[in-house]
Design an enzyme around this catalytic site. Structure first.
Site, PDB file in Angstrom:
ATOM      1  N   ALA A  18      31.607  41.672  46.520  1.00 31.25           N
ATOM      2  CA  ALA A  18      31.323  41.140  47.864  1.00 31.25           C
ATOM      3  C   ALA A  18      29.986  41.619  48.384  1.00 31.25           C
ATOM      4  O   ALA A  18      29.701  42.805  48.363  1.00 31.25           O
ATOM      5  CB  ALA A  18      32.415  41.508  48.877  1.00 31.25           C
ATOM      6  N   GLY A  19      29.183  40.639  48.775  1.00 29.82           N
ATOM      7  CA  GLY A  19      27.920  40.957  49.429  1.00 29.82           C
ATOM      8  C   GLY A  19      26.735  40.997  48.498  1.00 29.82           C
ATOM      9  O   GLY A  19      25.593  41.107  48.950  1.00 29.82           O
ATOM     10  N   LYS A  58      44.124  40.669  42.127  1.00 32.03           N
ATOM     11  CA  LYS A  58      43.075  41.214  42.987  1.00 32.03           C
ATOM     12  C   LYS A  58      43.675  41.303  44.397  1.00 32.03           C
ATOM     13  O   LYS A  58      43.891  40.272  45.049  1.00 32.03           O
ATOM     14  CB  LYS A  58      41.831  40.313  43.007  1.00 32.03           C
ATOM     15  CG  LYS A  58      40.767  40.823  44.003  1.00 32.03           C
ATOM     16  CD  LYS A  58      39.536  39.928  44.066  1.00 32.03           C
ATOM     17  CE  LYS A  58      38.619  40.383  45.208  1.00 32.03           C
ATOM     18  NZ  LYS A  58      37.416  39.541  45.357  1.00 32.03           N
ATOM     19  N   GLY A  80      30.190  37.145  51.552  1.00 30.89           N
ATOM     20  CA  GLY A  80      29.376  36.000  51.957  1.00 30.89           C
ATOM     21  C   GLY A  80      28.093  36.349  52.667  1.00 30.89           C
ATOM     22  O   GLY A  80      27.305  35.468  53.008  1.00 30.89           O
ATOM     23  N   ASN A  92      30.412  35.862  43.713  1.00 32.17           N
ATOM     24  CA  ASN A  92      30.930  34.496  43.906  1.00 32.17           C
ATOM     25  C   ASN A  92      29.937  33.677  44.742  1.00 32.17           C
ATOM     26  O   ASN A  92      29.267  32.780  44.235  1.00 32.17           O
ATOM     27  CB  ASN A  92      32.295  34.569  44.608  1.00 32.17           C
ATOM     28  CG  ASN A  92      32.960  33.197  44.739  1.00 32.17           C
ATOM     29  OD1 ASN A  92      34.159  33.072  44.877  1.00 32.17           O
ATOM     30  ND2 ASN A  92      32.181  32.128  44.694  1.00 32.17           N
ATOM     31  N   THR A  93      29.797  34.048  46.016  1.00 33.28           N
ATOM     32  CA  THR A  93      28.991  33.227  46.932  1.00 33.28           C
ATOM     33  C   THR A  93      27.588  32.974  46.392  1.00 33.28           C
ATOM     34  O   THR A  93      27.128  31.822  46.321  1.00 33.28           O
ATOM     35  CB  THR A  93      28.901  33.951  48.297  1.00 33.28           C
ATOM     36  OG1 THR A  93      30.237  34.177  48.768  1.00 33.28           O
ATOM     37  CG2 THR A  93      28.135  33.120  49.309  1.00 33.28           C
TER      38      THR A  93
END
Lengths: 274, 71, 372
Positions: free
Chosen positions: A194-195, A107, A168, A216-217
């Site tokens: 992301a996001g 990645k 995040g 993830n977050t």
């Protein structure tokens, strides 16, 4: 008893088939156990990891060696190049990751700005070109820039990973307009990364035609990561099924407005003209 | 610099070992389990099979890297 | 994967193709009116109130193919000629004097009379005073196209005639054009050679229009993905009476042509839609506001049509050999047209009409000089 529905189409990246369209990260979890449980509940098959210098101070860092918590036989480990500030460092990290003997998937993420973690397009394109030449399967994390996405596909990346919102922030599909163009033009899988802060964001991403999402977050910092991972799993499956079934196109706004003189009147010339 | 020892940089800190010591010896000296680390020697990544038995040269810059949690 | 491979594996079920199939489904007049309103608004947003103008310039009506629907078909004993470079330039100067800045070189397929070096030479001659030269000729390999791109051509048009391989075969009994897949992948080969503009289309009337339209839309979607740096345009050649007296098995009604134009516009807001002088004036005027963004005007569809050039070299071609005209024919015979013109209005009348319709005729859209 609901009639058994045909399974949704599999995700194919670089010729490798995956049942799940939910990729997950391993950062920010409260503990290795919580992480492992969340990965299990998410149904994911592709898990990102990072590379860091080993700590020589002797203290035992529980996350120190991720391989003790994630079975490479069960998950495809996708090392990222976070920490790289430019193409050269990203290539170096990728080679290090490959030295572990795992499949050469990477990645590619180069974010020189540690506050917003937004990807550097120029270094990413340079690194992608080099890594593809070295036989890596490259999945580049990028801002939602359609031209950059095509340039990366032209140099041979196996997918593109445009962001929905900065890492995040959990703000969801803030880049929807550009994501739609990227998806429309893509000749490789589009993984929105992301996001994504809520299962509904992930469902919306799949509904609009993204091939997969990376979360993830939103999972790691949930009060119960495994429960949240399960919620994301359901949302991703729901979004994909809805996309494959075909969402009825929303009625165009103001479609009912009828112009003064009919636009297609010329098809029916007045009798007097005959 | 006596010939009966070899000094290499491990993650930036100098470490001196008996002459003929290998990268594997250096890892063991630092308490690092071979299975869990990746190694780069003078900017060049070494395959897991390559580095344990490779002898150290004076001034080698060895990087010991781990796969860790990340997004 | 090229489009012929994609088509062979069965059309992808993408969201835009599913939507397009809905847009071309049978509909009543009210629904057609609503579709037209949406198409008009979409066109305004992306193209404003402009209409690009171009002129076809036929350089040769020689052909080695037999195509049952075409005036140029090898087995038609028509009057043929191939213009010399000077004659091509004379025709182009005539058009330039009328204001045209975009010229489409058209020819039948004949490796000897219409080679890619001949076309490159024609292009070089015209590029001195014509900013946009494009070609509508036989399909070629990428390297052959590169000569023509290097000579300064920026556009290429290749009509697949019909996207239905079963219908395609009997219509093309002889000649290189028999190869359905090789023709279908031609736009991608041309893109690889550097063409900035790509034109495609189906010859409407050869197969049921709704299935033809969906395959055409799939081709558009494929090219938008794989030839993303080219600007794409779709044309709507509808079969007209031709010298060979071919009557189309699935003639397309005016109303269906309107639905097709509007459906393509709504499904693909940014692509160019071209309408030639095959169509009658009232239809062209009506469609001008609903999606069409490029038109020919005052067109001639035979070599030397604008200046009479090439008449001295008229002959018949039988079994590949040139047969001189009979004495009585010399002087009176004219090169045979590819098809009858539906809108014979001179370009000045078309331009005036466009302005009446609130559209601005655009002669020159772009000039390679800025990239040189």
């Amino acid at each position: 008893m609901t009639t058994p529905q045909p399974p949704p189409q599999p995700l194919v990246i670089a010729g490798r088939t995956f049942r799940s369209r939910l990729l997950t990260g391993t950062g920010k979890f409260p503990s290795p156990e919580a992480m492992r449980a969340a990965l299990e509940a998410s149904g994911t098959e592709i898990v990102t990891v990072a590379l860091r210098r080993a700590d020589l101070s002797g203290e035992h860092d529980p996350f120190a060696d991720i391989l003790t918590h994630i079975d490479p036989a069960r998950y495809l480990l996708l090392p990222n190049t976070s920490g790289a500030m430019n193409a050269a460092e990203a290539v170096r990290l990728a080679r290090l990751a490959a030295s572990a003997g795992l499949p050469k998937w990477i990645k590619l993420e180069i974010h020189p700005d540690p506050r917003h973690l937004l990807p550097d397009p120029i270094e990413t394109l340079l690194a992608a070109e080099q890594l593809v030449k070295e036989g890596f399967i490259v999945l580049p994390y990028i801002n939602a820039d359609p031209v950059l996405a095509k340039r990366l596909q032209d140099v041979g990346t196996a997918a593109v990973m445009p962001l929905a919102a900065p890492i995040g922030t959990n703000r969801g599909l803030e880049t929807r307009g550009q994501l739609e163009i990227i998806i429309e033009q893509a000749t490789v899988p589009v993984v929105i990364d992301a996001g994504l802060g809520a299962p509904s964001h992930a469902a919306a991403a799949l509904e609009m035609g993204a091939d997969a999402v990376l979360v993830n977050t939103a999972i790691a910092i949930a009060s119960d990561p495994a429960a949240m991972a399960h919620a994301f799993r359901l949302a991703v499956d729901a979004g994909r099924i809805a996309y494959e079934t075909g969402l009825a196109s929303a009625a165009p706004v103001g479609a009912k407005a009828s112009p003064t003189s009919p636009l297609t009147g010329f098809l029916r010339p007045e009798p007097a003209l005959r | 610099m006596s010939t009966d020892s070899v000094t290499a940089l491990a993650n930036g800190t100098p470490v001196t070992l008996p002459a003929g010591a290998t990268i594997g010896d250096l890892a063991a000296h630092l308490g690092l389990a071979p299975k869990a680390i990746l190694v780069e020697r003078n900017g060049e990544a070494l395959l897991r099979s390559e580095w344990p038995a490779r002898p150290l040269s004076e001034g080698d810059r060895i990087e010991f890297i781990r796969m860790v949690a990340g997004g | 994967m090229t489009f012929s491979e994609t088509l062979h594996q069965g059309l992808p079920q993408s969201a835009v193709l599913r939507r397009f199939a809905e847009l071309v489904a049978p509909c009543d007049d009210a629904a057609l009116e609503a579709l037209a309103a949406q198409a008009a608004a979409t066109t305004r947003r992306h193209f404003g109130k402009t209409m690009r103008l171009f002129a076809p310039l036929y350089v040769s009506n020689e052909c080695v193919n037999i195509c049952n629907y075409c005036g140029f078909s090898r087995n038609n004993p028509i009057f043929r000629t191939t213009l010399t470079l000077d004659q091509v330039e004379a025709e182009a100067r005539h058009l330039a004097a009328e204001g045209f800045r975009a010229i489409l070189l058209v020819a039948g397929e004949h490796p000897k009379f219409v080679s890619n070096t001949y076309l490159a030479d024609c292009t070089r001659r015209l590029r001195a005073f014509v900013p946009s030269v494009s070609i509508e000729v036989a399909p070629m390999e990428t390297e052959e196209y590169r000569h023509i791109v290097d000579a300064g051509a920026d556009g290429v048009t290749v009509f697949q005639e019909t996207y239905d391989p079963v219908a395609y075969a009997p219509l093309h009994p002889s000649g290189p054009k028999r190869d359905f897949a090789w023709r279908l992948d031609c736009p991608e080969r041309a893109y690889a050679a550097g063409f900035r503009r790509i034109g495609i289309g189906a010859l409407l009337g050869l197969a049921p229009w709704r299935t033809e339209a969906v395959r055409l839309a799939a081709h558009v979607e494929h090219l938008l993905k794989h030839c993303w740096k080219a600007s794409l345009a779709v044309s709507f050649p509808r079969l007209r009476p031709a010298a060979s007296g071919f009557n189309p098995q699935f003639p397309l009604a005016d109303r269906d042509l309107v639905q097709l134009v509007c459906a393509l516009r709504v499904a693909f807001p940014e692509i160019g839609l071209t309408l030639s002088t095959r169509e009658p004036a009232h239809l062209r005027d009506g469609l001008a506001g609903l999606g069409i963004t490029m038109m020919s005007a005052g067109a001639r569809t035979e070599p030397g049509g604008y200046t009479g050039a090439g008449r001295e070299a008229l002959h018949r071609t039988e079994r590949g050999k040139s047969v001189p005209l009979a004495a009585a024919e010399v002087g009176t015979a004219e090169a045979t047209v590819q098809f009858e013109i539906g809108d014979p209005r001179p370009h000045s009348v078309v331009v005036a009409r466009l302005r009446q319709l609130g559209l601005d005729p655009i002669w020159k859209d772009w000039d390679a000089a800025i990239n040189a």
